[in-house]
Scaffold this motif. Structure first.
Motif, PDB file in Angstrom:
ATOM      1  N   SER A  72     -52.984   5.000   8.049  1.00 26.59           N
ATOM      2  CA  SER A  72     -54.296   5.798   8.124  1.00 26.59           C
ATOM      3  C   SER A  72     -54.012   6.710   9.410  1.00 26.59           C
ATOM      4  O   SER A  72     -55.256   7.335   9.818  1.00 26.59           O
ATOM      5  CB  SER A  72     -55.371   5.209   7.987  1.00 26.59           C
ATOM      6  OG  SER A  72     -55.426   3.937   8.849  1.00 26.59           O
ATOM      7  N   ALA A 115     -55.075   6.219  12.331  1.00 22.22           N
ATOM      8  CA  ALA A 115     -55.936   5.455  13.217  1.00 22.22           C
ATOM      9  C   ALA A 115     -55.971   6.107  14.602  1.00 22.22           C
ATOM     10  O   ALA A 115     -55.729   5.445  15.610  1.00 22.22           O
ATOM     11  CB  ALA A 115     -55.738   3.966  13.338  1.00 22.22           C
ATOM     12  N   LEU A 116     -55.693   7.403  14.723  1.00 18.55           N
ATOM     13  CA  LEU A 116     -56.042   8.207  15.963  1.00 18.55           C
ATOM     14  C   LEU A 116     -57.414   7.993  16.274  1.00 18.55           C
ATOM     15  O   LEU A 116     -58.542   7.951  15.717  1.00 18.55           O
ATOM     16  CB  LEU A 116     -55.663   9.474  15.655  1.00 18.55           C
ATOM     17  CG  LEU A 116     -54.311   9.907  15.086  1.00 18.55           C
ATOM     18  CD1 LEU A 116     -54.197  11.475  14.934  1.00 18.55           C
ATOM     19  CD2 LEU A 116     -53.513   9.497  16.099  1.00 18.55           C
ATOM     20  N   PHE A 117     -57.578   8.085  17.729  1.00 18.15           N
ATOM     21  CA  PHE A 117     -58.911   7.742  18.373  1.00 18.15           C
ATOM     22  C   PHE A 117     -59.536   9.317  18.461  1.00 18.15           C
ATOM     23  O   PHE A 117     -59.156  10.225  19.056  1.00 18.15           O
ATOM     24  CB  PHE A 117     -58.817   7.300  19.833  1.00 18.15           C
ATOM     25  CG  PHE A 117     -58.030   6.080  19.936  1.00 18.15           C
ATOM     26  CD1 PHE A 117     -58.552   4.958  19.184  1.00 18.15           C
ATOM     27  CD2 PHE A 117     -56.828   5.919  20.540  1.00 18.15           C
ATOM     28  CE1 PHE A 117     -57.938   3.699  19.147  1.00 18.15           C
ATOM     29  CE2 PHE A 117     -56.286   4.717  20.729  1.00 18.15           C
ATOM     30  CZ  PHE A 117     -56.737   3.580  19.976  1.00 18.15           C
ATOM     31  N   PRO A 118     -60.732   9.286  17.688  1.00 24.09           N
ATOM     32  CA  PRO A 118     -61.011  10.949  17.391  1.00 24.09           C
ATOM     33  C   PRO A 118     -61.767  11.189  18.750  1.00 24.09           C
ATOM     34  O   PRO A 118     -62.025  12.604  18.611  1.00 24.09           O
ATOM     35  CB  PRO A 118     -62.291  10.512  16.411  1.00 24.09           C
ATOM     36  CG  PRO A 118     -62.704   8.963  16.189  1.00 24.09           C
ATOM     37  CD  PRO A 118     -61.530   8.421  16.732  1.00 24.09           C
ATOM     38  N   HIS A 119     -62.017  10.181  19.535  1.00 28.32           N
ATOM     39  CA  HIS A 119     -62.820  10.845  21.005  1.00 28.32           C
ATOM     40  C   HIS A 119     -61.753  11.271  21.967  1.00 28.32           C
ATOM     41  O   HIS A 119     -62.265  11.810  23.019  1.00 28.32           O
ATOM     42  CB  HIS A 119     -63.814   9.620  21.398  1.00 28.32           C
ATOM     43  CG  HIS A 119     -63.172   8.398  21.863  1.00 28.32           C
ATOM     44  ND1 HIS A 119     -62.509   7.728  20.494  1.00 28.32           N
ATOM     45  CD2 HIS A 119     -62.990   8.017  22.799  1.00 28.32           C
ATOM     46  CE1 HIS A 119     -62.053   6.553  21.391  1.00 28.32           C
ATOM     47  NE2 HIS A 119     -62.449   6.668  22.541  1.00 28.32           N
ATOM     48  N   PHE A 151     -52.517   6.455  25.494  1.00 29.51           N
ATOM     49  CA  PHE A 151     -53.452   5.228  25.651  1.00 29.51           C
ATOM     50  C   PHE A 151     -52.866   4.185  25.799  1.00 29.51           C
ATOM     51  O   PHE A 151     -53.210   3.210  26.787  1.00 29.51           O
ATOM     52  CB  PHE A 151     -53.846   5.323  24.256  1.00 29.51           C
ATOM     53  CG  PHE A 151     -55.267   4.256  24.114  1.00 29.51           C
ATOM     54  CD1 PHE A 151     -56.429   4.656  24.530  1.00 29.51           C
ATOM     55  CD2 PHE A 151     -54.957   2.931  23.681  1.00 29.51           C
ATOM     56  CE1 PHE A 151     -57.468   3.798  24.196  1.00 29.51           C
ATOM     57  CE2 PHE A 151     -55.950   1.835  23.634  1.00 29.51           C
ATOM     58  CZ  PHE A 151     -57.340   2.244  23.777  1.00 29.51           C
ATOM     59  N   GLY A 152     -51.486   3.740  25.228  1.00 25.13           N
ATOM     60  CA  GLY A 152     -50.715   2.582  25.425  1.00 25.13           C
ATOM     61  C   GLY A 152     -50.086   2.403  26.835  1.00 25.13           C
ATOM     62  O   GLY A 152     -50.192   1.371  27.435  1.00 25.13           O
ATOM     63  N   HIS A 208     -59.430  15.826  15.154  1.00 21.02           N
ATOM     64  CA  HIS A 208     -60.025  16.622  14.036  1.00 21.02           C
ATOM     65  C   HIS A 208     -59.583  18.250  13.909  1.00 21.02           C
ATOM     66  O   HIS A 208     -59.969  18.959  13.269  1.00 21.02           O
ATOM     67  CB  HIS A 208     -61.381  16.294  13.844  1.00 21.02           C
ATOM     68  CG  HIS A 208     -62.060  16.934  15.376  1.00 21.02           C
ATOM     69  ND1 HIS A 208     -62.703  18.288  15.004  1.00 21.02           N
ATOM     70  CD2 HIS A 208     -62.439  16.521  16.310  1.00 21.02           C
ATOM     71  CE1 HIS A 208     -63.289  18.380  16.112  1.00 21.02           C
ATOM     72  NE2 HIS A 208     -63.456  17.272  16.995  1.00 21.02           N
ATOM     73  N   ARG A 260     -47.528   8.268  19.367  1.00 20.53           N
ATOM     74  CA  ARG A 260     -48.133   7.257  20.056  1.00 20.53           C
ATOM     75  C   ARG A 260     -47.679   6.057  20.071  1.00 20.53           C
ATOM     76  O   ARG A 260     -47.747   5.180  20.808  1.00 20.53           O
ATOM     77  CB  ARG A 260     -49.763   7.131  19.573  1.00 20.53           C
ATOM     78  CG  ARG A 260     -50.654   6.183  20.336  1.00 20.53           C
ATOM     79  CD  ARG A 260     -52.062   6.361  19.885  1.00 20.53           C
ATOM     80  NE  ARG A 260     -51.976   5.611  18.472  1.00 20.53           N
ATOM     81  CZ  ARG A 260     -53.198   5.484  17.561  1.00 20.53           C
ATOM     82  NH1 ARG A 260     -54.512   5.886  18.317  1.00 20.53           N
ATOM     83  NH2 ARG A 260     -53.207   4.735  16.647  1.00 20.53           N
ATOM     84  N   LEU A 302     -59.125   1.427  14.084  1.00 22.16           N
ATOM     85  CA  LEU A 302     -59.108   2.120  15.406  1.00 22.16           C
ATOM     86  C   LEU A 302     -59.101   0.864  16.439  1.00 22.16           C
ATOM     87  O   LEU A 302     -58.310   1.100  17.630  1.00 22.16           O
ATOM     88  CB  LEU A 302     -60.244   2.978  15.652  1.00 22.16           C
ATOM     89  CG  LEU A 302     -60.644   4.447  14.949  1.00 22.16           C
ATOM     90  CD1 LEU A 302     -61.634   5.081  15.192  1.00 22.16           C
ATOM     91  CD2 LEU A 302     -59.273   5.040  15.070  1.00 22.16           C
ATOM     92  N   LEU A 353     -51.972  -1.381  20.962  1.00 19.51           N
ATOM     93  CA  LEU A 353     -51.553  -0.680  22.179  1.00 19.51           C
ATOM     94  C   LEU A 353     -51.741  -1.248  23.644  1.00 19.51           C
ATOM     95  O   LEU A 353     -51.475  -0.681  24.401  1.00 19.51           O
ATOM     96  CB  LEU A 353     -52.032   0.799  22.281  1.00 19.51           C
ATOM     97  CG  LEU A 353     -51.591   1.665  20.995  1.00 19.51           C
ATOM     98  CD1 LEU A 353     -52.356   2.870  21.044  1.00 19.51           C
ATOM     99  CD2 LEU A 353     -50.162   2.146  21.230  1.00 19.51           C
TER     100      LEU A 353
END
Ligand SMILES: Nc1ncnc2c1ncn2[C@@H]1O[C@H](COP(=O)(O)OP(=O)(O)OP(=O)(O)O)[C@@H](O)[C@H]1O
Ligand SMILES: [Mg+2]
Lengths: 374, 296
Positions: free
Chosen positions: A97, A99-103, A112-113, A146, A160, B193, B200
């Protein structure tokens, strides 16, 4: 190519990176993974192929640490990973899915990682830039998830998971939303990364062509079991069951009874039809019922009866599927059985040698068919 | 045509129930106090025609607003109200967030029940609930009896008629307004999420701060405004639970109206209060707008 063959699974001294030991996973009384034992070796590109709901994602989630096996153990580099939490595993996963961080922006998602590892700032920046370039997302770096298309989101998710260059990378349908061209490019890109970094990939895909292209081994799954895990050519040429033969590529399955002749078996499949011959090392009892799986591209189609073949069937063209470079003819035998034959379209469509309702002969060599026990 | 009518209805509603009363209050705030019924002048006398209207407007002035600046009681009360509201909002957030989080992570079949429990207090009168807090917090109240009983304290605590009691009352009363928007935000949070964050390299706790909190930000902001805005003008809680030193503008307003019967000054206090509230209300609206855009 071809100096040393990469086949650690045939090397008794090779140490597997991942070992599944009698692993079962049950959700309530539903068995998602059924007592599986298999090894994945370092630097492998291991593809999981199977119908929806057969347990591919569940397998990945156990490797990533989001599910624990109900029974059995999973070893990573010889160490039981059950007690290691997901954030401590040298494993990254690309989620089905996304699972990207929308914010967070595309850039921050990819970083991020790296930030969690507290790497120096300039290293993070150069690494993210590299990933953006690889996935051709440079001009979208500042956008939020988005604000980009589905295919672009998939590439962000891929970037990512690649960013940390983990020892083991789990890709759950990484390329499904990409167009054919970009998908092919990315496949080669993945193989390239794999060659450069030596990362081990486990990839889930619905696209068998993709599995064939990228994978060192393909595992075909059904109802929580791996039915066959082997190199792509063997999966295709020597399927071990009707299920695998049917799942990968096009195939005609003919049911009959075997009689030992020469180095193989003669198969009697219908009254009024000639017997078919299949050369094989397998041992079957006389009169045992069996299947022949025959790939359409190995079947020749001709107007005259060929003289030099042992397997010859006569029929009428029932249907033609035009696929551009090739055409698949569905030929109906006198007993109603449909056999598929494929020819390359070397000539223009107008000059096609056969058309609907033509009487034709189908033939194939002694070794073309695969004999499968029931 | 039907569209226009549809849009008109809420505007007429607003006009009748908000704008007209506001204009009346504004008018009174510009009037002078008088010993009459109603207790202010001028009143609009249309029998004298155009001259009457002119006289009416000529008699209006900003005297009351000037008066508010001369007595430091008023701005201190405003400031103190904002301070109490801010602290109370923060406390409500601290109590409400874990509850909302717990609800959002509860098994599916529990959620309707938990939701019910949060809304349940609304089924009894607000006044009765505040009175019952008096019974709990007073020196001979249940809380002190309990604490004395188990031997934690030897002399009863004075909680009632202090700011502490006001905070307790506000947190208790407005908790659902904090919980519901945060719960709505947390419930929509995609669990994968958090898994991605852990994958990560985040620990559970840092995944909470880096993913859960930012993604429930809109719920937090909405909840805070829903508590902060009505709390500034709160009157019942400070007057019943607070002490003589609890200074809140709602109380001042009430005293101005009913003890001093100075309607013009009271109206001026109300008008300023409204102006103060407009800022957070606009911010709140903007937050809602942003959230709607993000949802699309
Ligand atoms: N948390 C869960 N609870 C109950 N059943 C589950 C859960 N997760 C997966 N399953 C079931 O386990 C089976 C395997 O699921 P899985 O997600 O591994 O399928 P998949 O092979 O990845 O399918 P797809 O190709 O559609 O992604 C499915 O039948 C699914 O319904
Ligand atoms: Mg899946």
């Amino acid at each position: 190519m071809g100096q040393t063959v990469f086949e650690p699974w045939n090397d008794p001294d090779a140490k597997p990176l991942i070992q599944f030991r009698n692993v079962s996973k049950r959700f309530g009384d539903f068995t998602a993974i059924d007592n599986q034992s298999f090894d994945i070796y370092e630097r492998e590109f291991f593809a999981l192929l199977g119908p929806s709901g057969c347990g591919k994602t569940t397998m990945m989630r156990m490797l990533a640490g989001f599910e624990t096996p109900t029974e059995g153990t999973i070893l990573l580099g010889g160490q039981d990973i059950a007690p290691i939490p997901p954030n401590k595993r040298a494993v990254n996963m690309m989620f089905q899915s996304y699972a990207l961080f929308p914010h967070l922006s595309v850039w921050e998602n990819i970083a991020f990682g790296l930030k969690r590892d507290r790497r120096p700032k300039d290293e993070i920046e150069s690494r993210v830039a590299e990933m953006l370039k690889l996935t051709r997302l440079e001009q979208f770096a500042r956008r939020k998830p988005h604000q980009i298309s589905g295919g672009q989101r998939q590439r962000v998710a891929l970037a990512r998971s690649l960013a940390k260059a983990p020892k083991l990378l789990l890709l759950d349908e990484p390329l499904g939303a990409l167009d054919a061209k970009l998908r092919q490019d990315t496949q080669f890109e993945l193989m390239d990364i794999q060659e450069k970094t030596g990362t081990t990939f486990v990839i889930v895909t619905h696209d068998q062509e993709e599995a064939m292209t990228v994978a060192s081994r393909v595992a075909v799954m059904d109802h929580g079991r791996i039915v066959q895990a082997d190199i792509p050519a063997k999966i295709y040429e020597q399927p071990n069951s009707v299920y695998v033969a049917d799942f990968i590529g096009e195939v005609t399955i003919i049911d009959g009874t075997a009689t030992k002749v020469d180095n193989g078996y003669e198969i009697d499949f219908a009254e009024g039809q000639p017997t078919l011959y299949c050369q094989t090392d397998k041992q079957l009892a006389n009169g045992q019922s069996c299947h022949i799986a025959i790939r359409p591209e190995k079947v020749s189609i001709s107007a005259e009866k060929p003289a030099d073949r042992r397997n010859i069937l006569q029929g009428k063209i029932h249907d033609i599927a035009y696929l551009g470079n090739i055409s698949t003819y569905h030929v109906k035998l006198a007993n109603g059985k449909i056999v598929k034959a494929q020819t390359a379209n070397t000539r223009r469509l107008a000059h096609r040698p056969f058309t609907w309702e033509d009487d034709v002969y189908l033939s194939w060599s002694d070794t073309a068919g695969v004999l499968l026990e029931r | 045509m039907r569209r226009a009518a549809l849009i008109l209805v809420p505007y007429l509603w607003l006009l009748a129930l908000f704008l007209v009363p506001f204009l009346i209050v504004l008018k009174i705030s510009l009037s002078d106090i008088a010993l009459a019924i109603p207790p202010y002048t001028p009143t609009l006398d249309l029998s004298t025609g155009w001259q009457g209207v002119k006289d009416f407007f000529a008699a209006l002035d900003l005297e009351n607003f000037e008066f508010l600046t001369t007595d430091d009681l008023y701005w201190k009360a405003y400031l103190s109200s904002v301070k109490i509201a801010a602290i109370a909002t923060f406390l409500t957030l601290c109590v409400g967030y874990p509850i909302a989080y717990g609800m959002a992570n509860a098994p599916d079949h529990w959620r309707p029940t938990l939701m019910m429990l949060v809304i349940l207090p609304f089924w009894t009168s607000f006044l009765i609930r505040v009175y019952s807090w008096m019974g709990i917090l007073s020196t001979e109240g249940y809380l002190n009896q309990f604490l004395l009983g188990i031997g934690v304290i030897s002399t009863p605590l004075t909680i009632l008629n202090t700011n502490t009691a006001v905070y307790i009352g506000i947190v208790y009363t407005y908790l659902p307004f904090m919980i519901l928007p945060i719960y709505a935000a947390l419930e929509r949070l995609d669990g994968s999420l958090l898994e991605a964050a852990e994958d990560l390299g985040c620990s559970r706790i840092s995944a909470f701060w880096l993913v859960t909190v930012p993604l429930s930000k809109n719920g937090i902001i909405a909840g805070c405004f829903l508590v902060f805005i009505p709390t500034i003008g709160e009157f019942v809680i400070p007057s019943l639970l607070g002490g003589s030193r609890t200074l809140m503008i709602g109380k001042v307003l009430w005293e101005e109206f009913f003890n001093n019967r100075d309607w013009p000054v009271a109206s001026a206090v109300a008008v300023i209060l409204l102006l103060i509230l407009i800022i957070p209300i606009i911010l709140f609206q903007r937050n809602e707008q942003k959230q709607r855009e993000a949802d699309q």
